[in-house]
Design a protein around this motif. Structure first.
Motif, PDB file in Angstrom:
ATOM      1  N   ALA A 172       1.027  -1.136  -0.102  1.00 20.39           N
ATOM      2  CA  ALA A 172       0.148  -0.048   0.146  1.00 20.39           C
ATOM      3  C   ALA A 172       1.044   1.379   0.310  1.00 20.39           C
ATOM      4  N   VAL A 174       0.775   5.143   0.065  1.00 22.58           N
ATOM      5  CA  VAL A 174       0.008   6.804   0.953  1.00 22.58           C
ATOM      6  C   VAL A 174       0.363   7.932   0.571  1.00 22.58           C
ATOM      7  N   TRP A 191      -2.602  -1.039  -2.664  1.00 22.52           N
ATOM      8  CA  TRP A 191      -3.187  -0.322  -2.256  1.00 22.52           C
ATOM      9  C   TRP A 191      -3.474   0.953  -2.661  1.00 22.52           C
ATOM     10  N   VAL A 193      -3.620   4.898  -0.356  1.00 15.79           N
ATOM     11  CA  VAL A 193      -3.869   5.259   1.369  1.00 15.79           C
ATOM     12  C   VAL A 193      -3.585   7.117   0.723  1.00 15.79           C
ATOM     13  N   TYR A 194      -4.996   7.807   0.463  1.00 15.60           N
ATOM     14  CA  TYR A 194      -4.542   9.283  -0.304  1.00 15.60           C
ATOM     15  C   TYR A 194      -5.195  10.369   0.706  1.00 15.60           C
ATOM     16  N   ALA A 217      -8.369   4.470   0.161  1.00 13.48           N
ATOM     17  CA  ALA A 217      -8.976   4.943   0.759  1.00 13.48           C
ATOM     18  C   ALA A 217      -8.288   6.444   1.412  1.00 13.48           C
ATOM     19  N   GLN A 218      -9.234   6.807   1.895  1.00  8.31           N
ATOM     20  CA  GLN A 218      -8.801   8.661   1.270  1.00  8.31           C
ATOM     21  C   GLN A 218      -8.981   8.726   3.334  1.00  8.31           C
ATOM     22  N   VAL A 219      -8.091  10.157   4.086  1.00  8.82           N
ATOM     23  CA  VAL A 219      -7.800  10.376   5.010  1.00  8.82           C
ATOM     24  C   VAL A 219      -8.100  11.838   4.619  1.00  8.82           C
ATOM     25  N   ILE A 225      -4.094   7.430   9.181  1.00 11.96           N
ATOM     26  CA  ILE A 225      -3.838   6.494   8.483  1.00 11.96           C
ATOM     27  C   ILE A 225      -3.899   4.601   8.397  1.00 11.96           C
ATOM     28  N   ALA A 228      -7.157   3.646   7.953  1.00  9.21           N
ATOM     29  CA  ALA A 228      -6.874   3.304   6.556  1.00  9.21           C
ATOM     30  C   ALA A 228      -6.530   2.018   6.092  1.00  9.21           C
ATOM     31  N   LEU A 229      -5.468   1.653   6.994  1.00 10.21           N
ATOM     32  CA  LEU A 229      -4.712   0.762   6.045  1.00 10.21           C
ATOM     33  C   LEU A 229      -5.313  -0.691   6.886  1.00 10.21           C
ATOM     34  N   LEU A 232      -7.821  -0.957   4.598  1.00  4.57           N
ATOM     35  CA  LEU A 232      -7.710  -2.265   3.670  1.00  4.57           C
ATOM     36  C   LEU A 232      -7.096  -3.309   3.439  1.00  4.57           C
TER      37      LEU A 232
END
Length: 238
Positions: A172, A174, A191, A193-194, A217-219, A225, A228-229, A232
Motif C-alpha cells: 500500500a 500513502v 492499495w 491511502v490518499y 482509502a482517503q484520509v 492513516i 485506513a490501512l 484496506l
C-alpha cells in the motif's frame, strides 16, 4: 494482508508545494514588469515549459529554476534583464534551502504503521535535495528502505516491488498525489491511502484516476492513516 507500506515524501511527510507556490508568485512579480500577466496567461505558459522540460531536468527546485529562466526569456521576448534573471536564480536557491517541516501527526502515524508493517519512503525529485530533506526530517531511521526515484510510474513501482520481494497485492502507498502515489500502485494491483494536501501542483493534479476506487482509502490528515490501512487489510481479505 498488506505487508509493506510506502510513504511519499513531499506534502505527505513534510511541507513542500507551498514553497514552490511562493516561488511562482515572486516570479510573476518579476515578469509583470515586462508583460501584462492577465493577457499573457503566465501560469499556463510556465506549466507548459515545465512539462516540456521534465524529461530533461527532472522534478524539483533545480528543474523548476531552469524552467523559470526559460519561461522568463520566452514570454518577455528576451527583454528581461540579467539582474532579473539573477533574481530568478535566487528564487530557486531559496526553495532548495527551505526548512523541512513535518506535517502534523505524521511522525506518530509512521511509527504506528512501522510497528505492524515494513515501511519504505519513496520520493521523487532532485537527488541531492531529496537526500537533504530525508536527512533533515528526523524520520529516516523508521524506514526499512529509502528510495529516491526520477519518476513514479508503473515501471518504477514494479521494479521496487521486485527489489522488495513483495507482490503488489501486499503493498500500500500513502501519498497526496493520485497521479504519482496512488494510481500506478493500484493499477498494478496494490492499495493506496490518499491524503490530499491543501495545494497541488497542476501537473500532479492532471489525472483521470478516481479516488473512489475500492483499493483506495482517503484520509483527512495523518492521524487517519493507521485506521485506513486496517480498513484496506479488511478489503484484501474480502
Amino acid at each position: 494482508m498488506i505487508e509493506w507500506v510506502g510513504f511519499d515524501g513531499d506534502d505527505t511527510l513534510w511541507h513542500s508545494e507551498g514553497y514552490y507556490q511562493e516561488a511562482q508568485a515572486e516570479f510573476e512579480q518579476i515578469v509583470s514588469r515586462y508583460v501584462d500577466l492577465a493577457k499573457l496567461g503566465l501560469h499556463d505558459r510556465l506549466l507548459a515549459v515545465e512539462r516540456r522540460n521534465i524529461k530533461l531536468f527532472g522534478y524539483g527546485a533545480k528543474g523548476m529554476t531552469l524552467s523559470l529562466l526559460e519561461a522568463a526569456i520566452e514570454v518577455t521576448g528576451s527583454r528581461i534583464s540579467a539582474a532579473d534573471l539573477h533574481r530568478i536564480i535566487g528564487i530557486g536557491k531559496r526553495v532548495l534551502a527551505h526548512p523541512v517541516q513535518l506535517l502534523p501527526g505524521i511522525r506518530a502515524a509512521v511509527e504506528a504503521v512501522a510497528a505492524t508493517h515494513r515501511v519504505v519512503l519513496i520520493t521523487k525529485g532532485d537527488l541531492f535535495h531529496q537526500e537533504q530533506k530525508v536527512a533533515a526530517c528526523g524520520l529516516a531511521d523508521l524506514f526499512h528502505r529509502i528510495e529516491i526515484v526520477s519518476e513514479k510510474d508503473e515501471r518504477s513501482y514494479r521494479r521496487l516491488f521486485d527489489e522488495f520481494g513483495v507482490d503488489a497485492e501486499r503493498f500500500a502507498m500513502v501519498g497526496n498525489s493520485l497521479r504519482s502515489d496512488i494510481a500506478p500502485v493500484v493499477q498494478l494491483g496494490g492499495w493506496g491511502v490518499y491524503m490530499p494536501y491543501h495545494v497541488t501542483w497542476a501537473h500532479e493534479a492532471d489525472t483521470d484516476f478516481a479516488a473512489a476506487s475500492a483499493h483506495v482509502a482517503q484520509v483527512q490528515d495523518a492521524s487517519g492513516i493507521p485506521a485506513a490501512l486496517a480498513e484496506l487489510d479488511l478489503r484484501t481479505a474480502a
